[in-house]
Enzyme design. Structure first.
Site, PDB file in Angstrom:
ATOM      1  N   GLY A 180      60.594  15.238  25.491  1.00 15.39           N
ATOM      2  CA  GLY A 180      61.552  14.591  26.381  1.00 15.39           C
ATOM      3  C   GLY A 180      62.912  14.490  25.711  1.00 15.39           C
ATOM      4  O   GLY A 180      63.956  14.602  26.362  1.00 15.39           O
ATOM      5  N   SER A 181      62.895  14.295  24.408  1.00 14.31           N
ATOM      6  CA  SER A 181      64.162  14.230  23.665  1.00 14.31           C
ATOM      7  C   SER A 181      64.874  15.573  23.733  1.00 14.31           C
ATOM      8  O   SER A 181      66.101  15.636  23.889  1.00 14.31           O
ATOM      9  CB  SER A 181      63.896  13.854  22.201  1.00 14.31           C
ATOM     10  OG  SER A 181      63.261  12.602  22.144  1.00 14.31           O
ATOM     11  N   ASP A 239      60.663   7.660  31.260  1.00 13.42           N
ATOM     12  CA  ASP A 239      59.713   6.546  31.361  1.00 13.42           C
ATOM     13  C   ASP A 239      59.332   6.257  32.807  1.00 13.42           C
ATOM     14  O   ASP A 239      58.707   5.226  33.076  1.00 13.42           O
ATOM     15  CB  ASP A 239      60.347   5.267  30.776  1.00 13.42           C
ATOM     16  CG  ASP A 239      60.597   5.391  29.296  1.00 13.42           C
ATOM     17  OD1 ASP A 239      59.963   6.246  28.671  1.00 13.42           O
ATOM     18  OD2 ASP A 239      61.426   4.623  28.764  1.00 13.42           O
ATOM     19  N   SER A 247      59.490  13.056  29.905  1.00 14.45           N
ATOM     20  CA  SER A 247      58.779  13.178  28.628  1.00 14.45           C
ATOM     21  C   SER A 247      57.280  13.206  28.875  1.00 14.45           C
ATOM     22  O   SER A 247      56.769  12.477  29.724  1.00 14.45           O
ATOM     23  CB  SER A 247      59.115  12.002  27.716  1.00 14.45           C
ATOM     24  OG  SER A 247      58.271  12.040  26.573  1.00 14.45           O
ATOM     25  N   HIS A 287      53.583   8.343  27.582  1.00 12.47           N
ATOM     26  CA  HIS A 287      54.158   8.418  28.929  1.00 12.47           C
ATOM     27  C   HIS A 287      53.101   8.621  30.013  1.00 12.47           C
ATOM     28  O   HIS A 287      51.919   8.687  29.727  1.00 12.47           O
ATOM     29  CB  HIS A 287      55.231   9.504  28.972  1.00 12.47           C
ATOM     30  CG  HIS A 287      56.453   9.089  28.209  1.00 12.47           C
ATOM     31  ND1 HIS A 287      56.671   9.457  26.905  1.00 12.47           N
ATOM     32  CD2 HIS A 287      57.482   8.296  28.553  1.00 12.47           C
ATOM     33  CE1 HIS A 287      57.806   8.906  26.474  1.00 12.47           C
ATOM     34  NE2 HIS A 287      58.314   8.200  27.459  1.00 12.47           N
ATOM     35  N   ASN A 337      65.467  26.490  19.882  1.00 14.30           N
ATOM     36  CA  ASN A 337      64.199  26.948  20.447  1.00 14.30           C
ATOM     37  C   ASN A 337      63.419  25.693  20.799  1.00 14.30           C
ATOM     38  O   ASN A 337      62.843  25.036  19.926  1.00 14.30           O
ATOM     39  CB  ASN A 337      63.413  27.818  19.470  1.00 14.30           C
ATOM     40  CG  ASN A 337      62.102  28.287  20.073  1.00 14.30           C
ATOM     41  OD1 ASN A 337      61.778  27.937  21.217  1.00 14.30           O
ATOM     42  ND2 ASN A 337      61.343  29.054  19.336  1.00 14.30           N
TER      43      ASN A 337
END
Lengths: 236, 442
Positions: free
Chosen positions: B89-90, B197, B218, B223, B291
């Protein structure tokens, strides 16, 4: 405009327009992603095994409307062994593999003046757009310049007639190298003539043989048309 | 025709199901005070394991048939055109912000120093991409209870340099996304929803993640659904989708998936920029990229997880309701979470803020819960600006961050994830009752 998906499809119908030109309608088996007019697919004559690499295939513009869920139509001309094989073996009921959608030859539907320039079967991505416009009752200016060799290459008359009847601001001009009644001009497509015919703030969409697309593109650049206002779809 | 390999595969997958039932099938007995009550965790059955092993038997590894399947399910779930899988998710957040800095957006691209409105009360990976792209974060305070921004405050924070809004639906509670969408349109701002979230949350009956130009998800195990590591960006904008795919895949211009080439049919036929005519398009780079791809193994898990999403959402809501009903008796001391008006949250957790009082602190309460094996977490980083990594970042604050600071000192959350059964929730409630009876008697 969805993420590309590989699916099997069954030929529903094939129309042989000439000895080297045909249109095929497929029904996809399984989930078919959304696509935008102007995008293309890859077609393989082999059955695809998802655990192995994608088999030999060729790219074709999608000419059906994005709203025709699960029905995909293309037009192709015989140019080599692959398309020759297509011409020979595609019959109703034959199963093929396709993957789609690809490409960013997307028409900006917010633009007030859309200029579509099609050489031969280069008209197919525009058909998808025109069909969508008919469904949506699109009212912005669409200028379609369609260049063909002769009457035998004039396809999709029914769709173009319907667009002329339905769309208030659809203007069609046919250029044919050999004269016939529907053609307004008996010559090859002339980018200079087109450029001076359409409003200044137009966006240009070029689709057709590579040589035509390249030369028209270069000419428009020379006229200082912004790169953002020229999109092209070229095939060898 | 079925090959010997096909037959063996079927046998293996049957064994996997057997293995699942043997290893994970038995429901663990909950022993109060001994068994841990986690704040989050993976919830799965034999289908995740079967998919994972099936994918491993393909040994395709990179983006493949399961990625395609998972993307399709996500696109259908959100009713959007493009779901682009990432390795977290980041990474999805990084892609979203990096995409807005692409030259392919011409005059709409973000330039160094442009302002992005966000909050300090959250997770660092909403903020980090803003800094990593040399943009200036502008912080606004959040409301206690909803933990989201107030729309009026957001409007006040907009300056001539503001170019984007990047907000999270905090712990699954939607912010006022329609109003903020309107503001973004009015001020010609990019709008990104950090939906990490909030998978399954709705605002005005529409899924969050479908309002912004881009949204992110995420799939970390905490999650709503998991692929282990993993994430996704969602967009209906083909230009943004292509930019994000490019940045995700090393910055390359070509859009072929792994193991494919010449999808465009003009791989060796183009003249691009200063490159030689016909230079291999697969090795042409239009962005400085990364990547950040997801593997097919991860996607195979995700594809089974997304099939359970409706159950997961309902279970989270049910656990949330049980906790809220039971804890309402303590509202003299606790601020309980409240859904944003016109929203239907798919809760990530159950946020609690301890009101100022003379009896106990947040830490006393969470230590007590921990002593009873009940996990809690703070609202991630609290006030990010107080975290060591962010002390020296260039930023602007609009108004004060009073509530953000209060959250850092006084807020925490309990889990509501689908792995929590009624006995877990009851034990949590008993523990609160016990804590309050002890504290208030003293």
């Amino acid at each position: 405009m969805g993420s590309p998906v590989k699916v099997n499809a069954i030929v529903m119908e094939i129309v042989h327009h000439t000895e080297i030109l045909a249109s095929v309608k497929f029904k996809t088996i399984g989930r078919t992603p959304r696509f935008s007019p102007g995008q293309f697919l890859h077609l393989s004559l082999e059955k695809y095994d998802p655990t192995t690499i994608w088999p030999e295939s060729r790219a074709f513009s999608i000419q059906s409307s994005p709203t025709s869920v699960g029905i995909i139509e293309i037009t192709f001309s015989v140019k080599g062994t692959f398309t020759m094989k297509m011409f020979d073996i595609l019959r109703p009921g034959v199963e093929v593999s396709i993957k789609l959608p690809y490409g960013d030859f997307i028409i900006n539907q917010q633009c007030d003046n859309i200029v579509l320039i099609a050489g031969g079967t280069g008209i197919t991505p525009f058909l998808s757009f025109i069909l969508q416009c008919i469904e949506k009752k699109y009212d912005k200016n669409i200028f379609l310049y369609y260049g063909i060799r002769d009457k035998s290459c004039f396809l999709f008359k029914n769709i173009l007639d319907k667009a002329s009847e339905t769309l208030p601001n659809f203007k069609l001009k046919i250029y044919s190298e050999a004269p016939f009644p529907s053609a307004q001009r008996t010559t090859v497509l002339d980018i200079k003539e087109i450029f001076y015919e359409v409003p200044l703030e137009s966006e240009f969409y070029l689709s057709g043989p590579s040589s035509m697309v390249k030369s028209f593109h270069n000419w428009l650049i020379e006229q200082e048309v912004s790169l953002r206002k020229i999109k092209f779809d070229q095939w060898e | 025709m079925e090959t010997k390999a096909d037959i063996i595969r079927v046998e293996i997958l049957e064994k996997v199901k057997e293995y699942y039932l043997e290893k994970f099938g038995e429901i663990e007995t909950f022993v109060p005070g001994v068994s841990s009550i986690r704040y989050a965790g993976r919830v799965f059955n034999e289908f995740e394991l079967i998919n994972l092993v099936d994918s491993s038997l393909d040994f395709w590894l990179t983006t493949g048939r399961y990625s395609e399947e998972f993307c399709g399910k996500l696109e259908d779930f959100f009713n959007v055109s493009n779901a682009i899988l990432t390795n977290s998710g980041s990474s999805a957040n990084l892609l979203a912000i990096s995409a807005l800095c692409s030259e392919k957006l011409y005059e709409r691209k973000l330039n160094p120093g442009d302002e992005v409105i966000t909050v300090a009360a959250g997770f660092p990976s909403t903020l980090s991409p803003i800094i990593q792209n040399n943009l200036l974060p502008v912080f606004i305070d959040v409301e206690l209870g909803t933990y989201n921004v107030a729309v009026e405050r957001l409007v006040g924070a907009i300056s001539k340099k503001t170019k984007a809004i990047f907000l999270a639906h905090t712990v699954g509670n939607p912010f006022e996304v329609i109003q903020i969408q309107k503001i973004a349109k009015e001020y010609d701002l990019w709008f990104i929803e950090d939906n990490c979230d909030a998978l399954g949350s709705k605002y005005d009956k529409k899924l969050t993640g479908t309002f912004g130009h881009i949204s992110t998800i995420s799939f970390y195990p905490a999650h709503h659904i998991t692929t282990g590591e993993g994430g996704c960006v969602i967009t209906d904008d083909l230009v943004l989708a292509n930019i994000m795919k490019s940045i995700r895949d090393w910055g390359r211009d070509c859009y072929c998936d792994g193991g494919e080439s010449n999808t465009c049919g003009i791989r060796y036929k183009q003249k691009l920029g200063n490159l030689p005519l016909g230079y291999d398009h697969k090795y042409t780079y239009s962005h400085i990229g990364y990547n950040l791809k997801m593997t097919d193994l991860q996607a195979s898990i995700g594809s089974a997880q997304i099939d359970k999403i409706e159950y997961f959402i309902e279970k989270r809501k049910a656990n949330f309701i049980l906790l809220k009903k039971a804890l309402e008796q303590f509202t003299d001391f606790l601020i309980l979470p409240k859904a944003t008006p016109n929203s239907d949250p798919s809760w990530f957790c159950f946020m609690i803020t301890v009101k100022e009082n003379k009896y106990f602190t947040r830490n006393e309460l969470t230590y007590f819960l921990a002593s009873r094996k009940i996990e809690t977490r703070n609202l991630f980083a609290g006030n990010l600006l107080l975290q060591p990594a962010f002390l020296k970042i260039k930023h602007r604050i609009f108004g004060s961050l009073e509530n953000t600071n209060y959250i850092m000192e006084n807020s925490f959350f309990l889990g509501v994830y689908p792995g929590l059964k009624i006995e877990h929730i009851e034990y949590i409630i008993q523990s609160f009752n016990l804590f309050f009876s002890k504290k208030l008697i003293k």
